[in-house]
Design a protein around this motif. Structure first.
Motif, PDB file in Angstrom:
ATOM      1  N   ASP A  14       0.816  -1.212   0.000  1.00 35.16           N
ATOM      2  CA  ASP A  14       0.000   0.000   0.000  1.00 35.16           C
ATOM      3  C   ASP A  14       0.855   1.271   0.000  1.00 35.16           C
ATOM      4  O   ASP A  14       0.794   2.090   0.923  1.00 35.16           O
ATOM      5  CB  ASP A  14      -0.941  -0.006   1.214  1.00 35.16           C
ATOM      6  CG  ASP A  14      -2.030   1.065   1.109  1.00 35.16           C
ATOM      7  OD1 ASP A  14      -2.353   1.468  -0.017  1.00 35.16           O
ATOM      8  OD2 ASP A  14      -2.529   1.501   2.169  1.00 35.16           O
ATOM      9  N   ILE A  15       1.657   1.447  -1.046  1.00 37.62           N
ATOM     10  CA  ILE A  15       2.495   2.645  -1.121  1.00 37.62           C
ATOM     11  C   ILE A  15       2.008   3.566  -2.245  1.00 37.62           C
ATOM     12  O   ILE A  15       1.445   3.108  -3.240  1.00 37.62           O
ATOM     13  CB  ILE A  15       3.988   2.304  -1.327  1.00 37.62           C
ATOM     14  CG1 ILE A  15       4.231   1.721  -2.720  1.00 37.62           C
ATOM     15  CG2 ILE A  15       4.485   1.337  -0.257  1.00 37.62           C
ATOM     16  CD1 ILE A  15       5.702   1.571  -3.050  1.00 37.62           C
ATOM     17  N   SER A  16       2.240   4.859  -2.069  1.00 39.75           N
ATOM     18  CA  SER A  16       1.836   5.867  -3.055  1.00 39.75           C
ATOM     19  C   SER A  16       2.940   6.901  -3.203  1.00 39.75           C
ATOM     20  O   SER A  16       3.514   7.342  -2.204  1.00 39.75           O
ATOM     21  CB  SER A  16       0.539   6.558  -2.618  1.00 39.75           C
ATOM     22  OG  SER A  16      -0.525   5.636  -2.465  1.00 39.75           O
ATOM     23  N   PHE A  17       3.241   7.270  -4.437  1.00 41.62           N
ATOM     24  CA  PHE A  17       4.200   8.338  -4.717  1.00 41.62           C
ATOM     25  C   PHE A  17       4.064   8.726  -6.183  1.00 41.62           C
ATOM     26  O   PHE A  17       3.330   8.089  -6.948  1.00 41.62           O
ATOM     27  CB  PHE A  17       5.644   7.907  -4.408  1.00 41.62           C
ATOM     28  CG  PHE A  17       6.154   6.763  -5.235  1.00 41.62           C
ATOM     29  CD1 PHE A  17       6.861   6.992  -6.410  1.00 41.62           C
ATOM     30  CD2 PHE A  17       5.955   5.448  -4.843  1.00 41.62           C
ATOM     31  CE1 PHE A  17       7.343   5.956  -7.178  1.00 41.62           C
ATOM     32  CE2 PHE A  17       6.433   4.390  -5.600  1.00 41.62           C
ATOM     33  CZ  PHE A  17       7.123   4.644  -6.769  1.00 41.62           C
ATOM     34  N   SER A  18       4.753   9.774  -6.571  1.00 38.59           N
ATOM     35  CA  SER A  18       4.717  10.212  -7.969  1.00 38.59           C
ATOM     36  C   SER A  18       6.124  10.571  -8.416  1.00 38.59           C
ATOM     37  O   SER A  18       7.008  10.827  -7.593  1.00 38.59           O
ATOM     38  CB  SER A  18       3.784  11.421  -8.142  1.00 38.59           C
ATOM     39  OG  SER A  18       4.271  12.525  -7.402  1.00 38.59           O
ATOM     40  N   ILE A  19       6.326  10.572  -9.731  1.00 36.05           N
ATOM     41  CA  ILE A  19       7.606  10.977 -10.315  1.00 36.05           C
ATOM     42  C   ILE A  19       7.302  12.020 -11.377  1.00 36.05           C
ATOM     43  O   ILE A  19       6.523  11.767 -12.310  1.00 36.05           O
ATOM     44  CB  ILE A  19       8.354   9.783 -10.941  1.00 36.05           C
ATOM     45  CG1 ILE A  19       8.494   8.626  -9.937  1.00 36.05           C
ATOM     46  CG2 ILE A  19       9.732  10.207 -11.435  1.00 36.05           C
ATOM     47  CD1 ILE A  19       9.120   7.378 -10.515  1.00 36.05           C
ATOM     48  N   GLU A  20       7.902  13.172 -11.227  1.00 34.67           N
ATOM     49  CA  GLU A  20       7.649  14.261 -12.160  1.00 34.67           C
ATOM     50  C   GLU A  20       8.371  14.025 -13.486  1.00 34.67           C
ATOM     51  O   GLU A  20       9.397  13.346 -13.537  1.00 34.67           O
ATOM     52  CB  GLU A  20       8.108  15.595 -11.555  1.00 34.67           C
ATOM     53  CG  GLU A  20       7.416  15.969 -10.251  1.00 34.67           C
ATOM     54  CD  GLU A  20       5.917  16.107 -10.410  1.00 34.67           C
ATOM     55  OE1 GLU A  20       5.495  16.824 -11.332  1.00 34.67           O
ATOM     56  OE2 GLU A  20       5.173  15.491  -9.624  1.00 34.67           O
ATOM     57  N   LYS A  21       7.858  14.596 -14.540  1.00 36.63           N
ATOM     58  CA  LYS A  21       8.481  14.477 -15.857  1.00 36.63           C
ATOM     59  C   LYS A  21       9.868  15.111 -15.833  1.00 36.63           C
ATOM     60  O   LYS A  21      10.044  16.242 -15.380  1.00 36.63           O
ATOM     61  CB  LYS A  21       7.611  15.158 -16.906  1.00 36.63           C
ATOM     62  CG  LYS A  21       8.095  14.958 -18.328  1.00 36.63           C
ATOM     63  CD  LYS A  21       7.119  15.556 -19.329  1.00 36.63           C
ATOM     64  CE  LYS A  21       7.587  15.319 -20.760  1.00 36.63           C
ATOM     65  NZ  LYS A  21       6.642  15.901 -21.751  1.00 36.63           N
ATOM     66  N   GLY A  22      10.887  14.375 -16.290  1.00 35.20           N
ATOM     67  CA  GLY A  22      12.253  14.859 -16.320  1.00 35.20           C
ATOM     68  C   GLY A  22      12.996  14.735 -15.007  1.00 35.20           C
ATOM     69  O   GLY A  22      14.150  15.149 -14.906  1.00 35.20           O
ATOM     70  N   GLU A  23      12.372  14.119 -14.012  1.00 36.92           N
ATOM     71  CA  GLU A  23      12.958  13.997 -12.679  1.00 36.92           C
ATOM     72  C   GLU A  23      13.671  12.650 -12.516  1.00 36.92           C
ATOM     73  O   GLU A  23      13.369  11.679 -13.202  1.00 36.92           O
ATOM     74  CB  GLU A  23      11.843  14.119 -11.636  1.00 36.92           C
ATOM     75  CG  GLU A  23      12.292  13.951 -10.202  1.00 36.92           C
ATOM     76  CD  GLU A  23      11.137  13.978  -9.216  1.00 36.92           C
ATOM     77  OE1 GLU A  23      11.251  14.671  -8.197  1.00 36.92           O
ATOM     78  OE2 GLU A  23      10.123  13.296  -9.474  1.00 36.92           O
ATOM     79  N   THR A  24      14.619  12.611 -11.583  1.00 33.14           N
ATOM     80  CA  THR A  24      15.200  11.350 -11.140  1.00 33.14           C
ATOM     81  C   THR A  24      14.801  11.141  -9.686  1.00 33.14           C
ATOM     82  O   THR A  24      15.160  11.945  -8.825  1.00 33.14           O
ATOM     83  CB  THR A  24      16.734  11.349 -11.246  1.00 33.14           C
ATOM     84  OG1 THR A  24      17.115  11.497 -12.612  1.00 33.14           O
ATOM     85  CG2 THR A  24      17.317  10.041 -10.712  1.00 33.14           C
ATOM     86  N   LEU A  25      14.027  10.095  -9.435  1.00 29.87           N
ATOM     87  CA  LEU A  25      13.639   9.748  -8.067  1.00 29.87           C
ATOM     88  C   LEU A  25      14.514   8.596  -7.602  1.00 29.87           C
ATOM     89  O   LEU A  25      14.511   7.526  -8.205  1.00 29.87           O
ATOM     90  CB  LEU A  25      12.171   9.345  -8.004  1.00 29.87           C
ATOM     91  CG  LEU A  25      11.680   8.893  -6.611  1.00 29.87           C
ATOM     92  CD1 LEU A  25      11.648  10.076  -5.641  1.00 29.87           C
ATOM     93  CD2 LEU A  25      10.303   8.239  -6.694  1.00 29.87           C
ATOM     94  N   GLY A  26      15.277   8.818  -6.536  1.00 31.87           N
ATOM     95  CA  GLY A  26      16.073   7.758  -5.945  1.00 31.87           C
ATOM     96  C   GLY A  26      15.228   6.943  -4.986  1.00 31.87           C
ATOM     97  O   GLY A  26      14.452   7.505  -4.209  1.00 31.87           O
TER      98      GLY A  26
END
Length: 329
Positions: free
Chosen positions: A40-52
Motif C-alpha cells: 500500500d504505497i503511493s508516490f509520484s515521479i515528475e516528468k524529467g525527474e530522477t527519483l532515488g
C-alpha cells in the motif's frame, strides 16, 4: 507535471510455510503464508525527474520497479503513466506502451542474451516497437552506440567477449534505443568496479539531459543516489517512510530509519568521525508484519503510540514522513 503516479500499490506473494505443533504426532504441518513485499504505497515521479529509491536489501525496491513496468503483476493499486492506468492494460495495449517504459538491470551479463550480438541486442527493441525500415534501424543502432560511448567495432561481438563496463553500456543502449520517456535503473552500477561506476553514472546523467528522460534510480550506494537524484524515497519493510528533495533529506533526515541509514555512509577522511546509529533487534518477517509503525521493534525512540497505524504526512514543504513522533511535534 507527474509522469508516473502510484496509488496504493501492493504486491503480495503466496508462499508455503511450516507451522510447528509440539503436541501433534506429526510436528510439521504445511500452510500458506502471504509475503507482503510491497504494501500500500503511493508516490509520484515528475516528468524529467530522477527519483532515488533506497532501503536495505529485501525492503521491496526492485519489486516496486517491476510492478510499475508490469514485469510482475501487482496485487492491488493503480499505476498511472501519463494518466493511463498500466495496471489495467491487457497484453496488446501494454505491449504498445513498452517502447516508452524501459529498464536497465543490475547484472549486465545475466540481462543480455548470450546468443545475440551487440548489433542484434540493440536492434531487437527497434524490431518489436518501431515501424522503421532496415536502413533506419541500422542508423539508429549506430547513433545509440555513439551516445553510450561504444566502439562500432564491437557490433559483431557477443556478451562473453565484452568487459563489464561494455556490457552495461550495451544494456543502456538497448534501453534507450526506442527513446523511452521513463527508465528504471535497478542498481545499474553495483556489479561494476569503482572506476567504471563513475563513468556509467556520468553517462546516465548525460543521457538524461540529452533525451529528457525520467528515471527511477534504485541503489544501495547512497553517495551516488545523492549525486544523481532530484528527490529520494526511503523504503522499509515494504512501505515508504520518508520522501524529500535529495539535498533536504541528506541534510535534515527526520525518520529514525533514514537517520540510521545515512549514518552508515562512509566519510573519505579518517580524521572525521560520524556517530553511527545502529538499530538493534531483528527485522520483522514480511509474512508476519506487526501492526503500527514497522520500525518500532528496533527504533530507539519507540513509544506506546507507535503501535497505532501511521501514514506518510507532509511535515515540511515537499518533505513527507511516516512517524508518530514527528507528526506530534
Amino acid at each position: 507535471m507527474s509522469l508516473i503516479e502510484i496509488h496504493n500499490l501492493s504486491k503480495h506473494f503466496s508462499v508455503k510455510g511450516r507451522g510447528i505443533t509440539l503436541r501433534s504426532p506429526v510436528p510439521l504441518v504445511s500452510r500458506h503464508l502471504v509475503l507482503r513485499a510491497v504494501d500500500d504505497i503511493s508516490f509520484s515521479i515528475e516528468k524529467g525527474e530522477t527519483l532515488g529509491l533506497v532501503g536495505e536489501s529485501g525492503c521491496g525496491k526492485s519489486t516496486v520497479a517491476r510492478c510499475i513496468l508490469r514485469l510482475l503483476e501487482p496485487t492491488g493499486g493503480k499505476i498511472l503513466f501519463e494518466k493511463r492506468d498500466l495496471a489495467g492494460l491487457r497484453e496488446e495495449p501494454l505491449r504498445l506502451m513498452r517502447r516508452d517504459l524501459q529498464m536497465i538491470f543490475q547484472d549486465p551479463m545475466a540481462s543480455l542474451n548470450p546468443r545475440l550480438s551487440v548489433r542484434q541486442t540493440i536492434e531487437e527493441p527497434l524490431r518489436l516497437h518501431e515501424t522503421i525500415n532496415q536502413k533506419e534501424r541500422e542508423e539508429r543502432v549506430l547513433h545509440v552506440m555513439d551516445q553510450v560511448g561504444l566502439d562500432r567495432e564491437l557490433l559483431s561481438r557477443y556478451p562473453h567477449e565484452l568487459s563489464g563496463g561494455q556490457r552495461q553500456r550495451v544494456n543502456i543502449a538497448r534501453a534507450i534505443a526506442t527513446r523511452p520517456k521513463f527508465v528504471v535503473l535497478d542498481e545499474p552500477t553495483s556489479a561494476l568496479d569503482v572506476s567504471l561506476r563513475a563513468k556509467i553514472v556520468l553517462l546516465l546523467e548525460e543521457l538524461k539531459a540529452a533525451l529528457s528522460t525520467t528515471y527511477l534510480f534504485i541503489s544501495h550506494d547512497l553517495s551516488t543516489v545523492k549525486y544523481l537524484s532530484d528527490r529520494v524515497a526511503v523504503m522499509y519493510l515494504g512501505t515508504l517512510v520518508e520522501i524529500a528533495e535529495a539535498h533536504e533529506l541528506f541534510r535534515h533526515p527526520i525518520h529514525p530509519y533514514t537517520k540510521a541509514l545515512l549514518s552508515a555512509i562512509p566519510i573519505p577522511d579518517p580524521d572525521i568521525k560520524r556517530d553511527r546509529i545502529i538499530l538493534t533487534g531483528e527485522i520483522p518477517s514480511p509474512t508476519h508484519i506487526p501492526g503500527g509503525c514497522r520500525l518500532r521493534g528496533r527504533c530507539p525512540l519507540a513509544e506506546t503510540g507507535c503501535s497505532e497505524d501511521v501514514r506518510l504526512q507532509e511535515v515540511n514543504s515537499g518533505h513527507w514522513v511516516s512517524c508518530h513522533r514527528t507528526q506530534r511535534l
